[in-house]
Design an enzyme around this catalytic site. Structure first.
Site, PDB file in Angstrom:
ATOM      1  N   THR A 139      45.463  14.923  29.808  1.00 51.36           N
ATOM      2  CA  THR A 139      46.895  15.051  30.118  1.00 51.36           C
ATOM      3  C   THR A 139      47.715  13.974  29.443  1.00 51.36           C
ATOM      4  O   THR A 139      48.894  14.148  29.204  1.00 51.36           O
ATOM      5  CB  THR A 139      47.203  14.833  31.626  1.00 51.36           C
ATOM      6  OG1 THR A 139      46.416  13.764  32.088  1.00 51.36           O
ATOM      7  CG2 THR A 139      47.030  16.086  32.393  1.00 51.36           C
ATOM      8  N   THR A 140      47.069  12.835  29.193  1.00 51.74           N
ATOM      9  CA  THR A 140      47.842  11.693  28.722  1.00 51.74           C
ATOM     10  C   THR A 140      48.396  11.909  27.314  1.00 51.74           C
ATOM     11  O   THR A 140      49.496  11.483  27.022  1.00 51.74           O
ATOM     12  CB  THR A 140      46.969  10.428  28.759  1.00 51.74           C
ATOM     13  OG1 THR A 140      45.719  10.747  28.163  1.00 51.74           O
ATOM     14  CG2 THR A 140      46.759   9.952  30.168  1.00 51.74           C
TER      15      THR A 140
ATOM     16  N   CYS B 141      44.750   5.062  25.657  1.00 52.19           N
ATOM     17  CA  CYS B 141      43.613   4.433  26.336  1.00 52.19           C
ATOM     18  C   CYS B 141      43.331   3.016  25.844  1.00 52.19           C
ATOM     19  O   CYS B 141      42.699   2.230  26.544  1.00 52.19           O
ATOM     20  CB  CYS B 141      42.371   5.300  26.176  1.00 52.19           C
ATOM     21  SG  CYS B 141      42.052   5.717  24.454  1.00 52.19           S
TER      22      CYS B 141
ATOM     23  N   THR C 151     -12.779 -19.692 -20.196  1.00 53.74           N
ATOM     24  CA  THR C 151     -14.024 -20.044 -20.885  1.00 53.74           C
ATOM     25  C   THR C 151     -15.093 -19.003 -20.640  1.00 53.74           C
ATOM     26  O   THR C 151     -16.193 -19.108 -21.155  1.00 53.74           O
ATOM     27  CB  THR C 151     -14.542 -21.415 -20.407  1.00 53.74           C
ATOM     28  OG1 THR C 151     -14.803 -21.323 -19.009  1.00 53.74           O
ATOM     29  CG2 THR C 151     -13.549 -22.519 -20.682  1.00 53.74           C
TER      30      THR C 151
ATOM     31  N   LYS D  46     -11.022 -15.472   2.824  1.00 50.84           N
ATOM     32  CA  LYS D  46     -10.507 -15.477   1.445  1.00 50.84           C
ATOM     33  C   LYS D  46      -9.084 -14.976   1.457  1.00 50.84           C
ATOM     34  O   LYS D  46      -8.802 -13.932   2.028  1.00 50.84           O
ATOM     35  CB  LYS D  46     -11.355 -14.553   0.567  1.00 50.84           C
ATOM     36  CG  LYS D  46     -12.684 -15.146   0.229  1.00 50.84           C
ATOM     37  CD  LYS D  46     -13.292 -14.468  -0.990  1.00 50.84           C
ATOM     38  CE  LYS D  46     -14.537 -15.247  -1.391  1.00 50.84           C
ATOM     39  NZ  LYS D  46     -14.875 -15.173  -2.770  1.00 50.84           N
TER      40      LYS D  46
HETATM   41  N1  NAD Z   1      -7.368 -14.019 -10.507  1.00 50.59           N
HETATM   42  C1  NAD Z   1      -7.979 -12.965 -10.937  1.00 50.59           C
HETATM   43  O1  NAD Z   1      -7.351 -12.084 -11.531  1.00 50.59           O
HETATM   44  C2  NAD Z   1      -9.422 -12.836 -10.724  1.00 50.59           C
HETATM   45  C3  NAD Z   1     -10.111 -11.679 -11.139  1.00 50.59           C
HETATM   46  C4  NAD Z   1     -11.473 -11.598 -10.925  1.00 50.59           C
HETATM   47  C5  NAD Z   1     -12.135 -12.649 -10.326  1.00 50.59           C
HETATM   48  N2  NAD Z   1     -11.415 -13.751  -9.904  1.00 50.59           N
HETATM   49  C6  NAD Z   1     -12.062 -14.881  -9.276  1.00 50.59           C
HETATM   50  O2  NAD Z   1     -12.763 -15.603 -10.290  1.00 50.59           O
HETATM   51  C7  NAD Z   1     -13.883 -16.225  -9.711  1.00 50.59           C
HETATM   52  C8  NAD Z   1     -15.062 -15.902 -10.569  1.00 50.59           C
HETATM   53  O3  NAD Z   1     -14.765 -16.312 -11.880  1.00 50.59           O
HETATM   54  P1  NAD Z   1     -15.924 -16.446 -12.980  1.00 50.59           P
HETATM   55  O4  NAD Z   1     -16.779 -15.262 -12.906  1.00 50.59           O
HETATM   56  O5  NAD Z   1     -15.278 -16.742 -14.255  1.00 50.59           O
HETATM   57  O6  NAD Z   1     -16.731 -17.672 -12.443  1.00 50.59           O
HETATM   58  P2  NAD Z   1     -16.447 -19.236 -12.346  1.00 50.59           P
HETATM   59  O7  NAD Z   1     -15.130 -19.629 -12.824  1.00 50.59           O
HETATM   60  O8  NAD Z   1     -16.777 -19.611 -10.961  1.00 50.59           O
HETATM   61  O9  NAD Z   1     -17.505 -19.780 -13.347  1.00 50.59           O
HETATM   62  C9  NAD Z   1     -18.908 -19.627 -13.088  1.00 50.59           C
HETATM   63  C10 NAD Z   1     -19.717 -20.776 -13.693  1.00 50.59           C
HETATM   64  O10 NAD Z   1     -19.755 -20.617 -15.092  1.00 50.59           O
HETATM   65  C11 NAD Z   1     -19.455 -21.858 -15.742  1.00 50.59           C
HETATM   66  N3  NAD Z   1     -18.850 -21.579 -17.028  1.00 50.59           N
HETATM   67  C12 NAD Z   1     -17.633 -21.066 -17.242  1.00 50.59           C
HETATM   68  N4  NAD Z   1     -17.413 -20.927 -18.569  1.00 50.59           N
HETATM   69  C13 NAD Z   1     -18.540 -21.357 -19.193  1.00 50.59           C
HETATM   70  C14 NAD Z   1     -18.925 -21.481 -20.567  1.00 50.59           C
HETATM   71  N5  NAD Z   1     -18.109 -21.067 -21.567  1.00 50.59           N
HETATM   72  N6  NAD Z   1     -20.125 -21.989 -20.850  1.00 50.59           N
HETATM   73  C15 NAD Z   1     -20.955 -22.365 -19.856  1.00 50.59           C
HETATM   74  N7  NAD Z   1     -20.643 -22.268 -18.548  1.00 50.59           N
HETATM   75  C16 NAD Z   1     -19.450 -21.785 -18.222  1.00 50.59           C
HETATM   76  C17 NAD Z   1     -18.539 -22.564 -14.761  1.00 50.59           C
HETATM   77  O11 NAD Z   1     -18.592 -23.946 -14.964  1.00 50.59           O
HETATM   78  C18 NAD Z   1     -19.149 -22.161 -13.443  1.00 50.59           C
HETATM   79  O12 NAD Z   1     -20.159 -23.031 -13.056  1.00 50.59           O
HETATM   80  C19 NAD Z   1     -13.999 -15.721  -8.321  1.00 50.59           C
HETATM   81  O13 NAD Z   1     -13.476 -16.712  -7.449  1.00 50.59           O
HETATM   82  C20 NAD Z   1     -13.108 -14.510  -8.302  1.00 50.59           C
HETATM   83  O14 NAD Z   1     -12.529 -14.266  -7.033  1.00 50.59           O
HETATM   84  C21 NAD Z   1     -10.115 -13.852 -10.098  1.00 50.59           C
END
Ligand code: NAD
Ligand code: FE2
Lengths: 874, 231
Positions: free
Chosen positions: A123-124, A254, A607, A629
């Site tokens: 009504t208002t 209102c 390496t 991990k």
């Molecule tokens: N970030 C990523 O994208 C990724 C991918 C896969 C694995 N990872 C991680 O990487 C680790 C494994 O890495 P990895 O397999 O390289 O092992 P690592 O780095 O642990 O190396 C293994 C051993 O090999 C020796 N080594 C390395 N290069 C050498 C060379 N040229 N000559 C003689 N000895 C040598 C090292 O001193 C060590 O004692 C794990 O922790 C895993 O979770 C990471």
């Protein structure tokens, strides 16, 4: 009109049968109207608005005459407003068909009418509300059935007739509008029950009935606005605006002020100004008389609604001058028992004195809670430039959907008159506080069904790598030249493990740094599967040394550890649990990773040939206390530069070459099968697979073969780039946990699972496929076959090629001395089975699972683990 | 080019896929905090709606921008605007000009390219971000396919050609050899070929490298078969 000469268009609605017939007629017309185009609708909308505006004076006169409330001249403004402002506000708004389209995102919004609106009119504001609702209905292609208030039925119906006639003249179907000619509770209930939506404006009883009818309803509640006057306010402006607002149509909107709450410092000034401008302050005796007249059985006395002060006083039993504009009762209690605290809908104001701004706000709040008006409107008079904080406090405290500042609340609340972004409306939503479904000023959007047509779109994809990747045997010292020449770095922090340090791997770097006169320090305390503790130690050393460049030298362990140190160095407060939070889409994750690279440039030098960590945005770190991990993933973790120099890999022992080389193969295969694979990652992955098949056995058997080592280095980095962007899959999910639970090297764990997972993924009829817009149907078998063919496998059909490819992968595994089953690695059967359930669940929850083309069940993961343990399906 | 050093240099961020443009641009505001954007574009594009997806997205994000044609004497008007980000949007030539303009600015100024044609768009000075959105790119014509193949072929002989660029080039070739004719696929192939080319020639002109044999092997063809298909 007599009942005898009824045509379908002019049924006289005085019974349920007649109403039913009327509704059928409206529905028919609406069905036709719903096909009208925007142009047609806009023309009708305009013609109707013009007609309503022309009739503003006769309709205003009719309304005052019929209801005995309000002021003709003010009702003229309301009618004019309902026609003109509503038209102006919505004239260009799209309400028919496609109203919005975004081609890029693939979204189309389509507006469709709802059907028949049941309009309950008070009504208002009878004629203006009728005009308003009829115009909204026209603009939205809805039909309307009006249920007028019995005390305002003639003028309400007349307003609707005028709008309807103009609409029909402009081309609207006949009979789109209807109304109840003889309103009764029964008919109003039927109207509400039968309509498609109810648009109810009126008292709480009516609104409640609307919400209880079972029909979707937009009902709006009662107001009870308080105007708080702060001591900083402009008193003259405040008082005169409030009087202007309060006297508008004798206080029947209102949103009108019902109460003034003035700060004690300005109370007297406010009162003096009010008296000067024609407000009558009641004495105690008069106050009581008014109280008794105002509420009857605690309900508002309809006789005082919309009346002038002199009339109200007479009703209450005393006389006041004819020219009094507003009756004011100074009161203290904010409780429900104080009649002045309620909504009055007439020319009576309550007035309270506040001790402070806080007290004023408290009182305004108490009034809303105790005496009604929750959700509707509140008003504040204040110096809005210098008292911003108070303003925001007030806005924060008021549970009202309109908080008006330095604005007369009646005409301010209906919108578009004192603020031009505020939608004009005569139906003001009060939100859930007022028991309403809307909190805005009701408009066309509330009377439309909006369809969203969403087309499938694929996710944005990306390809990201470190900006600089250098490779070639012997490239390390050359690439490092950039540190000085291009990047101007002065302090380098070198991270590596003790084995590499002791064996002179760092020398080529440190010699070069010395040559260039760059200061450096070496941290060689990284252990395999690096822990948070050692990363913290490294970061501590970084904080002392203050590097502007970090070089990570080593396998995955050293590179991952250095990435974490980098994070801790740049962001000491970063929380690991947050960073490791699981996500579905890396771009939409909840956690924003901190910005990296502000303190130091990051260079990764592998390496070993395998992890690809030098080009990935991932790092895994273990909490030494819990063993947990943390896999971190974010493009902020991408190294700025990667240097892949085969010289550093020549001495890698056989076991490392085999495990990390096979890991790279799995990276390439998982990236290729990933739901996030792209052409970029495909090109890299395929090439990596080819290189690994061709060179891994040679690199394994003859570590001195430069070409094989070099190709393996390239393959591993290419596979890294592929999975840095396409991510991995269930094989890595399972390998991560198998490695952690049973201490198997990462590459070996992957090799033990690969072909089992591939067979699992290749199933053309998976129990569940992966979810990703790009991934349209299970086609992993075909994807694997593409890999197989690129690696030289031939066969008569896909299945044969696939089987041969699996065999080829197993032969490669054998060729590099990796055993076929988990059992072969001496893992105790009992221990394995004991941990199996937990390990399967953990693998399922791994971050890598999301990109897998087949979404695994935990039981399926368990079955695969068992197969990998025994070497055959269990 | 140093014998001992090869490199794989790519833009920091490469975004692609239909509809990626607004998402990628949102990153400018919310992650990179860019406020003043200079858009350098073909004068001809400025007369059409082609830029709307870019300007519209920036407008929606509330970012200040200015559009300047890349022909004519642009540098001083660009400077006056004081951008913190330059977006080059247009054909290969426009991107090239824009790259030149960018040189005149502090390296902190962020550089984005958005190609609107298929063909050598990535040879421009290295951008910080590339956005390849199908909706922005003109329909490819007949010559597009041979252009893509030529780019892929040439990439095999760049001084900096490597397994990395080979992977891209082969992928581009296999898309074309597979018979793709539609814009989406051609755009994929073109981006791959151009990336391969840009990286293979990052350091300068032709070297003694010729990866044709490797490419043939990777595609499962003989060198003769591949050469025939490429020419
Ligand atoms: N970030 C990523 O994208 C990724 C991918 C896969 C694995 N990872 C991680 O990487 C680790 C494994 O890495 P990895 O397999 O390289 O092992 P690592 O780095 O642990 O190396 C293994 C051993 O090999 C020796 N080594 C390395 N290069 C050498 C060379 N040229 N000559 C003689 N000895 C040598 C090292 O001193 C060590 O004692 C794990 O922790 C895993 O979770 C990471
Ligand atoms: Fe791995």
């Amino acid at each position: 009109m007599s009942k005898e000469n009824q045509t379908p268009e002019n049924i006289f609605v005085d019974s349920v049968e007649a109403l039913t017939a009327k509704l059928a007629q409206i529905r028919k017309a609406q069905a036709e109207y719903s096909t009208f185009t925007q142009e047609q609708v806009d023309a009708i909308f305009k013609a109707a608005a013009i007609a309503a505006n022309h009739a503003r004076i006769p309709l205003a006169k009719m309304a005052v005459e019929e209801t005995g409330m309000g002021i003709v001249e003010d009702k003229v403004i309301k009618n004019n407003y309902a026609a003109e402002h509503i038209y102006n506000h919505y004239k260009n708004v799209k309400t028919c068909g496609v109203i919005e389209e975004d081609k890029e995102f693939g979204i189309v919004k389509i507006a469709e009418p709802i059907g028949v609106i049941a309009a309950v009119i008070p009504t208002t504001n009878p004629t203006s509300t009728a005009i308003f609702k009829c115009l909204l209905a026209l603009k939205t292609r809805n039909g309307i059935i009006i249920s007028p208030h019995p005390r305002a039925k003639n003028c309400t119906i007349e307003a609707a007739k005028i709008v309807m006639a103009a609409a029909e003249k402009a081309g609207a179907p006949k009979g789109l509008f209807g109304w109840v000619d003889v309103p009764s509770l029964e008919l109003t209930n039927t109207v509400m029950k039968e309509a498609d939506i109810i648009l109810a404006t009126g008292g709480p009883g009516m609104v409640k009935a609307a919400y209880s009818s079972g029909t979707p309803a937009i009902g709006v509640g009662a107001g009870n606005a308080s105007a708080v006057i702060d001591k900083s306010a402009d008193i003259i402006n405040a008082v005169n605006s409030i009087i202007h607002s309060k006297t508008f149509d004798n206080g029947m909107i209102c949103a009108t002020e019902q109460t003034i709450i003035a700060h004690k410092d300005v109370y007297d000034a406010v009162k003096a100004e009010m008296q000067k401008r024609g407000c009558y302050f009641l004495n105690d005796e008069e106050k009581d008389k008014i109280r008794k007249t105002m509420l009857i059985n605690s309900a508002l006395n309809a006789k005082i609604v919309g009346q002038r002060p002199v009339t109200i006083a007479k009703l209450a039993g005393f006389d006041i001058p004819d020219d009094v504009k507003v009756i004011v009762g100074e009161v203290e209690s904010t409780s429900v028992d104080e009649a002045f605290a309620h909504e009055k809908l007439t020319t009576i104001l309550a007035m309270y004195k506040a001790e402070s701004f806080e007290d004023a706000t408290d009182k305004a709040e108490q009034l809303l809670v105790n005496a009604g008006g929750l959700g509707h409107t509140s008003s504040l008079w204040i110096d809005n430039v210098n008292e911003r904080e108070k303003l925001l406090t007030f806005a924060d405290r008021m549970k009202t959907c309109r908080v008006l500042v330095n604005t007369p609340s009646s005409l301010g609340g209906i919108g578009d008159l004192y603020n031009f972004k505020f939608a004009p409306s005569l139906t003001l939503g009060c939100g859930s506080w007022g028991g309403n479904s809307v909190s805005e000023n009701v408009g066309v959007k509330h009377l439309l069904n909006i369809k969203t047509v969403a087309e499938r779109r694929e996710n944005m994809l990306w390809f990201r790598t470190p900006q600089k990747v250098y490779f070639k045997k012997g490239c390390l010292p050359v690439a490092l030249d950039e540190l000085k020449n291009v990047l101007g770095k002065k302090r380098v922090f070198l991270v590596t493990d003790s084995f590499l340090f002791k064996n002179g791997f760092t020398k080529v770097i440190t010699d070069k740094l010395t040559d260039m006169g760059i200061t450096y320090t070496v941290f060689s305390d990284v252990e395999p599967d690096p822990t948070l503790l050692s990363a913290q130690k490294g970061a501590e050393a970084m904080r002392t040394f203050e590097p502007d460049c970090i070089i990570a030298l080593g396998g995955g362990s050293a590179m991952d550890a250095a990435k974490i140190m980098w994070v801790l160095y740049e962001h000491p407060d970063a929380d690991f649990l947050d960073m490791a939070m699981r996500f579905i889409d890396i771009r939409k994750r909840v956690y924003t990773f901190p910005k990296m690279g502000e303190k130091a440039y990051f260079i990764a030098i592998p390496t070993s040939s395998g992890t690809g960590s030098e080009v990935t945005p991932f790092a895994v770190i273990t909490d030494q206390t819990t063993g947990t991990k943390y896999p971190l993933a974010d493009y902020e973790l991408l190294p700025n530069m990667a240097i892949v120099d085969t010289d550093l890999m020549m001495s890698a022992p056989k076991g490392l070459t085999a495990a990390s080389g096979y890991d790279a193969m799995v990276h390439a295969l998982e990236a290729y099968a990933s739901v996030m694979a792209t052409d970029y990652t495909d090109g890299l992955a395929i090439r990596a697979m080819q290189l690994i098949f061709q060179n891994l056995p040679t690199a394994y058997n003859d570590g001195t073969n430069v070409k094989a080592r070099e190709k393996m280095a390239t393959a591993s980095t290419m596979a890294g780039m592929a999975f840095a962007n396409a991510f991995l899959g269930v094989c890595h999910s399972m390998a991560h946990k198998l490695g952690a639970y049973h201490h198997l090297p990462h590459g070996v764990a992957n090799a033990l699972l690969l072909t089992i997972v591939m067979r699992f993924n290749a199933d053309p009829k998976p129990r569940k496929m992966g979810t990703f817009s790009q991934y349209q149907y299970p086609h992993t078998l075909e994807r694997y076959v593409e890999c197989a063919e690129a690696c030289g496998v031939t066969g008569k059909d896909d299945n044969e090629i696939f089987e041969k490819f699996l065999k080829k992968l197993e032969e490669l595994r054998d060729a590099v001395g990796i055993k076929p089953t988990i059992k072969d690695y001496g893992i105790d059967e009992k221990v394995f089975l004991e941990k199996l359930d937990q390990m399967s669940e953990d693998a399922f929850d791994d971050q890598c699972t999301g990109a897998n083309p087949r979404y695994p069940l935990i039981s399926e993961i368990k079955a695969m683990y068992l197969e990998a343990y025994y070497g055959e399906k269990q | 080019m140093n014998e001992n050093l090869q490199s794989f240099l790519v833009p920091g961020k490469l975004y692609f896929k239909q509809g990626c443009l607004p998402v990628a641009l949102a990153e400018l505001k919310y992650e990179l905090h860019k406020n003043r954007i200079l858009i350098l574009t073909d004068a001809a594009l400025m007369l059409t709606d082609a830029l709307l997806p870019v300007t519209g997205a920036l407008y929606d994000l509330g970012i200040t921008f200015s559009v300047i044609p890349s022909d004519g004497n642009t540098l001083s008007s660009c400077r006056k605007f004081e951008p913190d980000c330059i977006i080059a949007c247009g054909s290969a030539e426009t991107l090239q000009v824009a790259a030149g303009v960018r040189e005149g600015f502090d390296p902190k100024v962020y550089f984005i390219t958005i190609p609107t044609t298929l063909g050598k768009t990535q040879t421009a000075a290295r951008p910080d971000m590339v956005i390849v959105d199908e909706d922005m790119v003109a329909e490819p014509d007949e010559t597009a396919i041979s252009g893509i193949l030529a780019t892929a072929r040439d990439s095999l002989c760049g001084a900096n050609a490597s397994d990395y660029t080979l992977g891209f080039a082969v992928q581009a070739m296999s898309i074309i050899f597979g018979g793709a004719k539609d814009k989406t696929s051609l755009l994929r192939a073109a981006s791959l070929a151009e990336n391969a080319f840009a990286i293979a020639y990052a350091g300068g002109g032709k070297g003694g490298v010729d990866l044709t044999a490797d490419a043939a092997e990777a595609l499962g063809l003989t060198v003769e078969e591949l050469t025939a298909k490429l020419n």
